[in-house]
Design a protein around this motif. Structure first.
Motif, mmCIF file in Angstrom:
data_model
loop_
_atom_site.group_PDB
_atom_site.id
_atom_site.type_symbol
_atom_site.label_atom_id
_atom_site.label_comp_id
_atom_site.label_asym_id
_atom_site.label_seq_id
_atom_site.Cartn_x
_atom_site.Cartn_y
_atom_site.Cartn_z
ATOM 1 N N ALA A 103 64.987 10.522 -53.896
ATOM 2 C CA ALA A 103 64.740 10.174 -52.494
ATOM 3 C C ALA A 103 65.571 11.028 -51.537
ATOM 4 N N VAL A 135 70.186 7.939 -49.939
ATOM 5 C CA VAL A 135 69.214 8.468 -48.996
ATOM 6 C C VAL A 135 69.637 8.024 -47.608
ATOM 7 N N GLY A 142 68.811 7.261 -56.587
ATOM 8 C CA GLY A 142 68.323 7.391 -55.213
ATOM 9 C C GLY A 142 68.412 8.808 -54.684
ATOM 10 N N TRP A 196 59.369 2.987 -51.383
ATOM 11 C CA TRP A 196 60.531 2.179 -51.772
ATOM 12 C C TRP A 196 61.465 1.941 -50.581
ATOM 13 N N PRO A 199 59.342 7.660 -52.879
ATOM 14 C CA PRO A 199 60.564 7.224 -52.190
ATOM 15 C C PRO A 199 60.284 6.617 -50.820
ATOM 16 N N THR A 231 57.078 12.655 -52.192
ATOM 17 C CA THR A 231 57.691 12.006 -51.027
ATOM 18 C C THR A 231 57.147 10.601 -50.809
ATOM 19 N N GLN A 244 64.181 14.212 -49.547
ATOM 20 C CA GLN A 244 63.996 14.138 -48.096
ATOM 21 C C GLN A 244 64.660 15.310 -47.392
#
Length: 739
Positions: free
Chosen positions: A138, A349, A134, A596, A593, A590, A142
């Motif tokens: 992600a 995340v 993750g 998801w 993620p 981007t 981010q």
């Protein structure tokens, strides 16, 4: 987005580099194989460390570099807001090493410590996979991408970026959702701090003393010895270690009473501190204190990792427990999908991070090229904390783990009832084991010490005691860990409050006639918006501390979902910006993620509102307790009928807020999709709201360690390792713009 020169293309790859990175990949791969392929035999916790560190190294070296150079095309020639808008209050060029410490401290709240501990009820494997995979694809993406886009837009908040890039409908929905979630997150974080420091003179003294130390460090770097980062670091660490050691002495002295604070008093001090941290210049308190606390955070985690490698403790928890599939876990209800991905937020995340990445950090970063080391790198550091947390929980005897994390309504309130219940689940436990565990850390009882923090403290104490002090040091390490967690979380509150002020200033400043509120130099506006932010989360905290069923305790059940909804919004906005910038072929970085996190979080939101299981669904819980009221029957968790009615109201409030936040987020997604389709069909019809390009006069390395070329450039300009603006080019600049 303007492309920088590609000076490094075509450079030769040295055989030594190939050997090193191949070895790193092998170590990480073997670690994953040992964790995933075990069939009931005990697995060493050292393989957790190997899998994590190997994966992080590969991701930072290759994936993060790919994003920085190909996807974002960071430009070292472009002046950042810190250089262009330096005001000595919020905008201040900051040494990348110090800023990394601030950013890491700002994003590191309760999540990486508590979430993984709670998720351990489903086994060590699901949580570990999510934490590592993750963060790579992600969480770190981010943080890095939001930091870049905010830096390109004068350090504007995520909500303001949404308003300008999406439009008034989606933008307004984003601002409302972001600010509401922000207040909830800050109140929850503050509650964890209060619970950790209440009646703890050691913790209150040690944490409190970091404030004057930080003030000294800020003044030292600003006026006494500018640019001497290494020097002030040594002094700060020495003082920090001293006050930590002195804290234990204070707790056993006549001074203990002065530092033994009740929860209500702590709330007042937290509110005052949050306000002060929001209004004083960043270089004076916020940045040096966060930088200082980072050494304790990372130092403790590094010590824990070394202890694991040296002592090689075995993972006592199963790889995957039955609770992962049946959804009947005693720590929290719900199946592995989606609730592991909600329970473990920070470390994998977290939407809260996007607020820091579009809040304080972009106003202080020296170079766009530093977003990789600060944005991506700091998130990998936090993920390592989460790995250590789940490891500490999983090396405990599973019976002890469940005794500490299951509520009294499930296991009872006696050692015998707890051991009988937990043994019936297949985790053998005796009353004597529970008594010995409590005695080892000088606690009266460890039963139902929910929330994750005590479990992490016990696991950490057991590992560290094996290399330093043995059983006689268990109590020391346990209480040290409790204090460590409070310090860990407090840094997210001060940075978060300042970011909340930015969000509110941007939102109110967009209203006609209130534009002056957006100014960071108009002190009445700064004070007013700061007071509103601390007043909101402070009120929720005050009520929650004085009423077990009120205030922030009402909203605590939606903490995880709110945070992840914010993460979905941030990743969605980043995808939109990539598409508007004409980089559609890279938008998958981007978008994947985003898809998801949106799927997981919206599924969880639906289940939390509409599930027929009262342990999961808010409306089902409301109906259950309403039926109990109608029948005149008290249900677990309620001491009287007033409590029963409060629980009904709380469940209703949680259901309404959860649904409202999900709907606001869907509005943002729908409006963003409209803009994306427009940008794809007719690219010329959309424009980015970036600040105009201005050439940078500042010289600073991109990474924490300067390359040979960067060192030569710094030396030629007469600058130290922290970088800055050469004096010949800075004669007409304000002092705040200089390092």
């Amino acid at each position: 987005m303007q492309s920088p020169p590609r000076a490094r293309q075509g450079r030769q790859v040295h055989p030594r580099s190939i050997v090193v990175w191949t070895a790193v990949a092998v170590v990480g791969g073997v670690g994953w194989a040992m964790l995933a392929l075990s069939r009931g035999e005990e697995v060493s916790a050292a393989w957790m460390v190997a899998a994590a560190l190997g994966s992080y190294a590969i991701a930072y070296r290759f994936y993060a570099r790919y994003i920085a150079t190909r996807v974002l095309r960071t430009d070292h020639t472009r002046a950042t807001p810190a250089e262009r808008l330096a005001d000595g209050l919020d905008y201040h060029p900051t040494d990348r090493r110090v800023l990394l410490g601030h950013h890491f401290a700002g994003i590191s709240g309760a999540g990486p410590l508590v979430g993984p501990v709670l998720a351990a009820q489903m086994g060590y494997l699901p949580g570990t996979i999510w934490i590592i995979v993750g963060v790579i694809f992600a969480g770190a993406v981010q943080d890095m991408v939001v930091l870049f886009f905010s830096t390109r837009r004068d350090g504007k908040s995520l909500g303001q970026i949404a308003r300008e890039e999406i439009g008034p409908v989606g933008g307004t929905a984003a601002v409302l959702a972001i600010f509401a979630i922000m207040i909830i997150l800050l109140a929850v974080l503050a509650l964890v701090v209060v619970n950790a420091l209440a009646e703890s003179p050691w913790g209150a003294f040690s944490v409190g003393m970091t404030i004057p130390i930080a003030l000294f460090m800020g003044i030292y770097l600003r006026f006494l010895r500018p640019g001497r980062v290494a020097e002030v670091t040594v002094i700060g660490i020495a003082l920090l270690l001293f006050v930590i050691a002195a804290g234990r002495w204070v707790a056993n002295s006549s001074w203990a009473e002065a530092f033994t604070l009740d929860p209500s008093t702590l709330v007042i001090w937290l509110v005052l501190y949050g306000f002060a941290a929001s209004v004083v210049p960043v270089w004076l308190l916020l940045v040096p204190r966060d930088y200082l606390s980072t050494f304790m955070k990372i130092g403790t985690i590094a010590l824990l990792a070394v202890a694991i490698v040296v002592t090689l403790p075995g993972l006592q928890m199963e790889a995957v427990t039955d609770f992962a599939s049946n959804g009947e876990g005693p720590v929290f209800a719900g199946s592995m999908f989606p609730f592991v991905f909600i329970t473990i937020a920070c470390g994998a995340v977290s939407g809260f991070h996007a607020l820091i990445s579009s809040g304080t950090t972009p106003k202080m970063i020296q170079k766009e090229t530093q977003v990789r080391s600060i944005g991506y790198g700091a998130m990998l550091m936090e993920s390592s904390v989460a790995v250590m947390a789940i490891t500490a929980a999983c090396v405990l005897d599973p019976g002890v783990y469940f005794a500490m994390n299951a509520p009294p309504a499930v296991i009872g309130d006696t050692l015998q009832s707890a051991s009988d219940t937990i043994s019936s689940w297949g985790f053998m436990l005796t009353p004597e084991q529970l008594a010995e565990a409590a005695e080892s850390v000088e606690e009266e009882s460890l039963l139902s010490r929910t929330g994750g923090a005590p479990t992490l403290a016990l696991g950490l104490a057991g590992i560290l005691a094996d290399i330093i002090g043995g059983d006689s040091m268990m109590s020391f390490w346990y209480h040290f860990a409790i204090m460590f967690e409070a310090l860990f979380i407090l840094t997210a509150i001060d940075a978060g409050t300042r970011v909340g002020r930015f969000i509110l200033q941007d939102a109110l400043g967009s209203i006609p006639g209130l534009g002056r509120l957006r100014s960071n130099t108009w002190l009445p506006g700064v004070w007013l918006t700061s007071a509103i932010v601390v007043g909101l989360w402070g009120w929720l905290l005050w009520v929650g501390v004085n009423d077990p069923l009120g205030g922030i305790n009402t909203l605590y059940p939606i903490f995880g979902i709110s945070n992840q909804l914010l993460g979905a919004v941030a990743l969605g906005i980043c995808t939109l910006l990539l598409i508007k910038a004409g980089r559609l072929k890279y938008a998958w970085v981007t978008f994947v993620p985003f898809a998801w996190v949106s799927l997981v979080t919206l599924t969880a939101s639906w289940q939390k509102v509409f599930s027929g299981d009262p342990a999961v669904g808010f409306l089902a819980r409301r109906d259950q307790y309403q039926d109990g009221i109608d029948a005149g029957q008290l249900l677990p968790g309620a001491a009287d009928m007033d409590d029963m009615r409060t629980i009904v109201n709380n469940a209703t409030v949680d259901a309404v807020i959860s649904a409202a936040l999900a709907l606001l987020v869907l509005v943002v997604f729908a409006d963003a999709l409209r803009v994306c389709l427009k940008a794809i069909r007719t690219p010329a019809s959309v424009t980015l709201k970036e600040a105009p390009y201005q050439e940078s006069k500042m010289i600073a390395p991109a990474g924490l360690v300067a390359t040979k070329e960067e060192r030569a450039e710094l030396a030629a300009a007469g600058l130290g390792p922290g970088g800055g603006i050469p004096e010949q080019a800075a004669g007409d600049r304000a002092p705040e713009a200089r390092t």
